[in-house]
Design a protein around this motif. Sequence first.
Motif, PDB file in Angstrom:
ATOM      1  N   HIS A   1      36.926  26.074  37.542  1.00  0.00           N
ATOM      2  CA  HIS A   1      37.765  26.323  36.380  1.00  0.00           C
ATOM      3  C   HIS A   1      39.216  26.415  36.827  1.00  0.00           C
TER       4      HIS A   1
ATOM      5  N   ILE B   1      38.213  26.144  27.447  1.00  0.00           N
ATOM      6  CA  ILE B   1      37.415  27.280  27.001  1.00  0.00           C
ATOM      7  C   ILE B   1      38.304  28.517  26.998  1.00  0.00           C
ATOM      8  N   LYS B   2      37.955  29.478  26.152  1.00  0.00           N
ATOM      9  CA  LYS B   2      38.659  30.758  26.121  1.00  0.00           C
ATOM     10  C   LYS B   2      37.714  31.790  26.704  1.00  0.00           C
ATOM     11  N   SER B   3      38.201  32.538  27.662  1.00  0.00           N
ATOM     12  CA  SER B   3      37.400  33.576  28.296  1.00  0.00           C
ATOM     13  C   SER B   3      38.232  34.847  28.380  1.00  0.00           C
ATOM     14  N   GLY B   4      37.890  35.824  27.563  1.00  0.00           N
ATOM     15  CA  GLY B   4      38.636  37.076  27.563  1.00  0.00           C
ATOM     16  C   GLY B   4      40.104  36.888  27.252  1.00  0.00           C
TER      17      GLY B   4
ATOM     18  N   ARG C   1      41.871  34.343  28.044  1.00  0.00           N
ATOM     19  CA  ARG C   1      42.470  33.379  28.980  1.00  0.00           C
ATOM     20  C   ARG C   1      42.006  31.972  28.634  1.00  0.00           C
TER      21      ARG C   1
ATOM     22  N   ARG D   1      37.605  23.305  32.552  1.00  0.00           N
ATOM     23  CA  ARG D   1      36.551  22.952  33.504  1.00  0.00           C
ATOM     24  C   ARG D   1      36.890  21.629  34.185  1.00  0.00           C
TER      25      ARG D   1
END
Length: 108
Positions: free
Chosen positions: A49, A79-82, A84, A88
Amino acid sequence: MKWSTMPAQFIACPSGGRLAVIPETEYRRMLEALENGASETTPRADNMHYTAPEVAERLRVSEVSLARWRSTRRGPAYIKSGGRVLYREADLLEYENKNARKGTRPDK
């Protein structure tokens, strides 16, 4: 290239200084490979990532352009993660391949 493991899902490359966040399953696969006698192992590219600044540098565009592309649904998938934004490796390769051109005229 030798990889050293750090606690919980982080892999660091001593020569490049890059810290990669990988899924727990991939981390366990790598540990199992090392336990079974592999001298070294690397994370699979499709599990890497990248942050927006890293992608902007890779694509040679500004971070503002990436943000604009996200808001208009252009550019590589993310992608959104927390809170952020992460990209990929597989999505970046797909975007680059989709936009590869052999000349200035459209393909017939």
